[in-house]
Enzyme design. Structure first.
Site, PDB file in Angstrom:
ATOM      1  N   HIS A  89     -69.613  37.396 -13.569  1.00  0.00           N
ATOM      2  CA  HIS A  89     -69.453  36.031 -13.098  1.00  0.00           C
ATOM      3  C   HIS A  89     -68.302  36.012 -12.636  1.00  0.00           C
ATOM      4  CE1 HIS A  89     -67.072  33.983 -16.716  1.00  0.00           C
ATOM      5  NE2 HIS A  89     -67.025  35.396 -16.544  1.00  0.00           N
ATOM      6  N   CYS A 127     -68.347  30.614  -8.999  1.00  0.00           N
ATOM      7  CA  CYS A 127     -69.626  31.055  -9.735  1.00  0.00           C
ATOM      8  C   CYS A 127     -70.891  31.094  -9.024  1.00  0.00           C
ATOM      9  CB  CYS A 127     -69.734  30.354 -11.106  1.00  0.00           C
ATOM     10  SG  CYS A 127     -70.042  28.745 -11.154  1.00  0.00           S
ATOM     11  N   HIS A 165     -71.676  26.120 -14.915  1.00  0.00           N
ATOM     12  CA  HIS A 165     -71.303  27.544 -14.809  1.00  0.00           C
ATOM     13  C   HIS A 165     -72.484  28.364 -14.928  1.00  0.00           C
ATOM     14  CE1 HIS A 165     -68.317  30.443 -14.258  1.00  0.00           C
ATOM     15  NE2 HIS A 165     -68.855  31.227 -15.190  1.00  0.00           N
TER      16      HIS A 165
END
Length: 189
Positions: A157, A91, A145
């Site tokens: 993402h 990520c 994240h």
């Protein structure tokens, strides 16, 4: 507007529809000119920089640059620790790569460090704009994240091992309950 899409993969109808919606959303960030999305048949397999983006005050619109660059990586594999097209992306490697290519902004390597980077300003959820970084608590850590907001409640993402870079809806319960904040690059107007 010239949109470069790697020729090694064609956009699905769902991705093409999303891309059209994002471009229409970004028009509000750019000038009053109309743009027609087209895919370049001669696009390179690796995006160096997104050319011919909507203009704002004689310069490329930063939000459009970030989102269009990010969308070029749809379908790229997730790889823990990855931060390039060759390696795949995790990520924070994905957001770092996209910001570097599109804005020339080198973000820190981890999601935690990106959330606290002095070069980024905090943004309220109600004030999200395309190109903003969005953060989530997915591992019982405040900023475990990160993704890039693309507009209309969606973000792009690199989610997890075994998956690929994709667009998801932040309004779905899983993401809505885990949203922890957003940051924006302070790009001069």
């Amino acid at each position: 507007m010239c949109l470069h899409v790697p020729t090694s993969r064609l956009l699905s109808r769902a991705h093409a529809g999303l891309l059209a919606a994002v471009i229409l959303t970004l028009q509000g960030c750019a000038t009053n000119e109309r743009y027609a999305p087209t895919a370049s048949a001669a696009a390179p397999d690796r995006l160096a920089q997104a050319p011919d983006l909507p203009m704002r005050s004689g310069q490329r619109d930063p939000a459009a640059a970030v989102v269009i660059t990010a969308l070029n990586f749809l379908g790229q594999p997730y790889r823990h620790g990855g931060s390039s097209l060759e390696q795949g992306f995790d990520c924070s490697g994905f957001t770092r790569h996209v910001y570097d290519l599109s804005l020339g902004v080198l973000l820190p390597r981890s999601a935690d460090d990106q959330a606290s980077a002095a070069s980024l300003v905090s943004v309220d959820r109600a004030d999200l704009r395309p190109g903003d970084l969005v953060f989530f608590d997915t591992l019982q850590r405040m900023y475990s994240h990160v993704g890039i907001y693309v507009g209309e409640g969606r973000f792009i993402h690199a989610p997890r091992t075994g998956s690929q870079v994709r667009v998801e809806d932040m309004r779905f319960a899983y993401w809505a309950q885990r949203f922890t904040g957003a940051r924006r690059a302070a790009v001069p107007d």
